[in-house]
Design a protein around this motif. Structure first.
Motif, PDB file in Angstrom:
ATOM      1  N   LEU A 187       0.860  -1.175   0.000  1.00  0.00           N
ATOM      2  CA  LEU A 187       0.000   0.000   0.000  1.00  0.00           C
ATOM      3  C   LEU A 187       0.900   1.229   0.000  1.00  0.00           C
ATOM      4  O   LEU A 187       1.442   1.625   1.028  1.00  0.00           O
ATOM      5  N   SER A 188       1.069   1.806  -1.175  1.00  0.00           N
ATOM      6  CA  SER A 188       1.884   3.008  -1.324  1.00  0.00           C
ATOM      7  C   SER A 188       1.124   4.209  -0.793  1.00  0.00           C
ATOM      8  O   SER A 188      -0.082   4.341  -1.003  1.00  0.00           O
ATOM      9  N   MET A 189       1.838   5.076  -0.097  1.00  0.00           N
ATOM     10  CA  MET A 189       1.231   6.276   0.457  1.00  0.00           C
ATOM     11  C   MET A 189       1.665   7.510  -0.340  1.00  0.00           C
ATOM     12  O   MET A 189       2.798   7.620  -0.767  1.00  0.00           O
ATOM     13  N   VAL A 190       0.766   8.424  -0.518  1.00  0.00           N
ATOM     14  CA  VAL A 190       0.941   9.713  -1.197  1.00  0.00           C
ATOM     15  C   VAL A 190       0.983   9.511  -2.706  1.00  0.00           C
ATOM     16  O   VAL A 190       0.009   9.784  -3.396  1.00  0.00           O
ATOM     17  N   GLN A 191       2.101   9.061  -3.268  1.00  0.00           N
ATOM     18  CA  GLN A 191       2.220   8.806  -4.703  1.00  0.00           C
ATOM     19  C   GLN A 191       3.148   7.615  -4.927  1.00  0.00           C
ATOM     20  O   GLN A 191       4.013   7.321  -4.092  1.00  0.00           O
ATOM     21  N   PRO A 192       2.996   6.905  -6.056  1.00  0.00           N
ATOM     22  CA  PRO A 192       3.896   5.776  -6.342  1.00  0.00           C
ATOM     23  C   PRO A 192       5.338   6.247  -6.499  1.00  0.00           C
ATOM     24  O   PRO A 192       5.598   7.353  -6.985  1.00  0.00           O
ATOM     25  N   LYS A 193       6.256   5.392  -6.063  1.00  0.00           N
ATOM     26  CA  LYS A 193       7.678   5.710  -6.149  1.00  0.00           C
ATOM     27  C   LYS A 193       8.320   4.903  -7.282  1.00  0.00           C
ATOM     28  O   LYS A 193       7.822   3.839  -7.663  1.00  0.00           O
ATOM     29  N   ILE A 194       9.435   5.376  -7.767  1.00  0.00           N
ATOM     30  CA  ILE A 194      10.141   4.680  -8.834  1.00  0.00           C
ATOM     31  C   ILE A 194      10.451   3.241  -8.413  1.00  0.00           C
ATOM     32  O   ILE A 194      10.324   2.300  -9.197  1.00  0.00           O
ATOM     33  N   GLY A 195      10.859   3.060  -7.168  1.00  0.00           N
ATOM     34  CA  GLY A 195      11.227   1.736  -6.681  1.00  0.00           C
ATOM     35  C   GLY A 195      10.096   0.735  -6.635  1.00  0.00           C
ATOM     36  O   GLY A 195      10.339  -0.460  -6.474  1.00  0.00           O
ATOM     37  N   HIS A 196       8.861   1.192  -6.765  1.00  0.00           N
ATOM     38  CA  HIS A 196       7.737   0.257  -6.821  1.00  0.00           C
ATOM     39  C   HIS A 196       7.680  -0.498  -8.141  1.00  0.00           C
ATOM     40  O   HIS A 196       7.140  -1.606  -8.202  1.00  0.00           O
ATOM     41  N   VAL A 197       8.158   0.127  -9.217  1.00  0.00           N
ATOM     42  CA  VAL A 197       7.934  -0.423 -10.551  1.00  0.00           C
ATOM     43  C   VAL A 197       9.223  -0.766 -11.285  1.00  0.00           C
ATOM     44  O   VAL A 197       9.173  -1.256 -12.416  1.00  0.00           O
ATOM     45  N   LEU A 198      10.367  -0.526 -10.664  1.00  0.00           N
ATOM     46  CA  LEU A 198      11.647  -0.742 -11.322  1.00  0.00           C
ATOM     47  C   LEU A 198      12.491  -1.721 -10.520  1.00  0.00           C
ATOM     48  O   LEU A 198      12.421  -1.761  -9.295  1.00  0.00           O
ATOM     49  N   GLY A 199      13.300  -2.510 -11.217  1.00  0.00           N
ATOM     50  CA  GLY A 199      14.237  -3.415 -10.564  1.00  0.00           C
ATOM     51  C   GLY A 199      13.545  -4.451  -9.697  1.00  0.00           C
ATOM     52  O   GLY A 199      12.398  -4.832  -9.927  1.00  0.00           O
ATOM     53  N   VAL A 200      14.258  -4.905  -8.671  1.00  0.00           N
ATOM     54  CA  VAL A 200      13.716  -5.915  -7.763  1.00  0.00           C
ATOM     55  C   VAL A 200      12.485  -5.394  -7.041  1.00  0.00           C
ATOM     56  O   VAL A 200      11.585  -6.158  -6.673  1.00  0.00           O
ATOM     57  N   GLY A 201      12.409  -4.070  -6.868  1.00  0.00           N
ATOM     58  CA  GLY A 201      11.242  -3.492  -6.210  1.00  0.00           C
ATOM     59  C   GLY A 201       9.940  -3.834  -6.896  1.00  0.00           C
ATOM     60  O   GLY A 201       8.895  -3.936  -6.243  1.00  0.00           O
ATOM     61  N   SER A 202       9.973  -4.027  -8.206  1.00  0.00           N
ATOM     62  CA  SER A 202       8.760  -4.369  -8.944  1.00  0.00           C
ATOM     63  C   SER A 202       8.264  -5.764  -8.593  1.00  0.00           C
ATOM     64  O   SER A 202       7.075  -6.060  -8.734  1.00  0.00           O
ATOM     65  N   ILE A 203       9.173  -6.622  -8.128  1.00  0.00           N
ATOM     66  CA  ILE A 203       8.785  -7.963  -7.669  1.00  0.00           C
ATOM     67  C   ILE A 203       8.418  -7.922  -6.192  1.00  0.00           C
ATOM     68  O   ILE A 203       7.401  -8.467  -5.766  1.00  0.00           O
ATOM     69  N   ALA A 204       9.260  -7.253  -5.405  1.00  0.00           N
ATOM     70  CA  ALA A 204       9.063  -7.221  -3.955  1.00  0.00           C
ATOM     71  C   ALA A 204       7.736  -6.593  -3.565  1.00  0.00           C
ATOM     72  O   ALA A 204       7.126  -6.989  -2.568  1.00  0.00           O
ATOM     73  N   SER A 205       7.258  -5.636  -4.354  1.00  0.00           N
ATOM     74  CA  SER A 205       6.032  -4.916  -3.999  1.00  0.00           C
ATOM     75  C   SER A 205       4.776  -5.757  -4.137  1.00  0.00           C
ATOM     76  O   SER A 205       3.742  -5.423  -3.562  1.00  0.00           O
ATOM     77  N   GLY A 206       4.845  -6.846  -4.907  1.00  0.00           N
ATOM     78  CA  GLY A 206       3.635  -7.625  -5.123  1.00  0.00           C
ATOM     79  C   GLY A 206       2.609  -6.783  -5.861  1.00  0.00           C
ATOM     80  O   GLY A 206       2.937  -6.035  -6.785  1.00  0.00           O
ATOM     81  N   ARG A 207       1.358  -6.876  -5.441  1.00  0.00           N
ATOM     82  CA  ARG A 207       0.323  -6.030  -6.052  1.00  0.00           C
ATOM     83  C   ARG A 207       0.407  -4.638  -5.454  1.00  0.00           C
ATOM     84  O   ARG A 207       0.371  -4.473  -4.244  1.00  0.00           O
TER      85      ARG A 207
END
Length: 508
Positions: A187-207
């Protein structure tokens, strides 16, 4: 802030510096920053109720910052709902400000708060990661690595995991991570961050779900000048994320009722040295099936028959024949150079020969190898290069780990160095131009981890480059289309059996 690209949209994603500026304005508008933290906790409670309506046992792992404060206020709400909740505290420094206020309120409400113990068994069906915020410094120390490992072990044992704002261990600006929490939902707060959709972060974030907490209205009310003043890395333009799920409803390269083949361009694919004919054939087939009006394969004579048997719609020319170039190259041709080109004398000579044509090109695979060897080469206007991490490192003279840690900076550096559009391929790809415009597109598709996937993408890029007005838009569409079709293919054929060229059957 939303960018419209034909029938599609791209959503801005932000750096930590930009988020801090947005938060500062949001807190000023609210006049009470703690009210924003309370609203964040309410959103967490709402999404827990939506996703796990029958769960009775919750474990919330919190650090000492505001991310942990969100978790502590969530614990209060769960306690008030008469659900079983345990807070495990791994804070290493004294709490201050709103984080301390949240801690005191949770204690006053009788929330069970205990020190984190890596040997404790998980008793919750849902574990909430409130360990670190977006400003956390990496790499994690041993103590935090043990916290991350504990949460992941709980998940392997059957617990569901929700991350508050960003999974612990992920760099919010790049998506880089070593040890990280693998969340089911973030659950991202305020606005999505680059790390949510790029690199390993795109996997770690799940949905990924975003709750703006009032920031959407704030951004909408800002002037264009104020919005552009938000710090987005070191670039003048915003960074945008293209969600490939949009392609479920619309496809790139629309066909028109009053069509003819000349309207969709001509693509010439060069490559296929001895033993590498398949790469060039796949690239030419990809260009044809992505909608190019006409396609020519320029290759060694031994591959011509195989191409005609597989793709009779693709013109196949033996480059040893005197008239091959005049027959295969037409007005307004887009060139694809590299698939199966090889690193021998034949490939080098062909690279030099094609570069002399000064036609817009897609440069991939061994084409990038020869580009790195020849420092005096200038790419024709409107060209696109498609390096993976290793190729990008060779072109820039960087270490691969440096590319991995700074993919956006690397992409823009390459775009400026070669005055072209760059597609830096990864779990999600970064598409950048020399002006600093950056898109992130795609998501992890393990089915693409096979030789030939890049050749297919190159051919698709040739077709989109012939179709769209700008190479940046063409590259974005090809990357997204390829990635979306790969997901569809994996669901139908499986990740083991499916082959790179099979993705072409899922474009429509």
């Amino acid at each position: 802030m939303i960018k419209h690209i034909g029938s599609f949209v791209a959503q801005p994603v932000f750096t930590v510096a930009a988020i801090r500026q947005i938060e500062k304005r949001l807190f000023a508008a609210e006049r009470d920053p703690f009210a924003v933290m309370q609203r964040a906790a309410q959103m967490l409670f709402k999404h827990i109720a939506i996703n796990w309506p029958d769960s009775q046992h919750f474990v919330i792992v919190v650090g000492g910052g505001n991310n942990g404060g969100d978790g502590l206020l969530l614990a209060r709400l769960l306690k008030q709902a008469e659900l079983n909740v345990l807070v495990l505290d791994c804070a290493k420094t004294e709490r201050r400000g709103d984080a301390l206020k949240a801690f005191d309120l949770a204690l006053a409400d009788g929330v069970d708060i205990e020190p984190f113990d890596a040997l404790r068994e998980c008793v919750g069906s849902v574990v909430v990661d409130g360990v670190l915020g977006i400003g956390a410094r990496l790499p994690l120390d041993d103590a935090l690595c043990s916290v991350v490992d504990w949460i992941n072990r709980a998940k392997r044992a059957g617990a569901s995991v929700m991350a508050i704002d960003l999974p612990a261990g992920v760099d919010a600006d790049t998506g880089y991570a070593q040890a990280y929490v693998a969340a089911d939902i973030t659950l991202s707060m305020v606005q999505p961050k680059i790390g949510h959709v790029l690199g390993v972060g795109s996997i770690a974030s799940g949905r990924l779900v975003n709750e703006s907490l009032g920031s959407n209205a704030l951004l909408s009310a800002m002037s264009e000048g104020d919005r552009s003043s938000l710090s987005v890395a070191s670039f003048s333009e915003q960074i945008d994320w293209f969600d490939v799920a949009q392609l479920a409803k619309h496809k790139p390269c629309s066909r028109f009722a009053d069509s003819h083949k000349g309207r969709y361009g001509h693509v010439a694919v060069f490559g296929g040295d001895h033993g590498y004919g398949g790469a060039a054939i796949m690239a030419s087939e990809a260009a044809a099936k992505s909608g190019a009006g006409t396609v020519a394969l320029m290759t060694r004579g031994e591959h011509v028959a195989a191409s005609l048997v597989r793709n009779p719609n693709v013109m196949a020319f033996d480059l040893a024949h005197e008239r091959a170039m005049s027959l295969g190259i037409r007005k307004d041709t887009v060139v694809v150079l590299g698939p199966g080109l090889g690193r021998e004398e034949w490939g080098e000579a062909l690279f030099q020969r094609v570069m002399a044509l000064s036609l817009p090109l897609v440069l991939d695979a061994d084409g990038l190898f020869w580009l790195a060897q020849l420092s005096d080469v200038s790419l024709p206007e409107g060209s696109v290069i498609t390096p993976h991490l290793g190729e990008a490192a060779r072109l820039l003279g960087w270490r691969i780990d440096a590319i991995n840690r700074s993919p956006i900076e690397a992409s823009v550096a390459l775009a400026k160095q070669y005055a072209c559009v760059v597609v830096l391929k990864g779990l999600a790809s970064v598409i950048a131009n020399p002006q600093g415009q950056v898109y992130i597109a795609g998501k992890s598709e393990p089915v693409l981890s096979k030789g030939g996937s890049g050749d297919v993408l190159s051919g698709m890029l040739g077709a989109t480059l012939a179709y769209y007005k700008t190479p940046l838009e063409a590259a974005l569409m090809a990357v997204s289309w390829h990635n979306y079709a790969a997901g569809e293919m994996a669901g139908k054929r499986g990740v083991h059996r499916a082959q790179p060229y099979d993705v072409l059957e899922y474009l429509d």
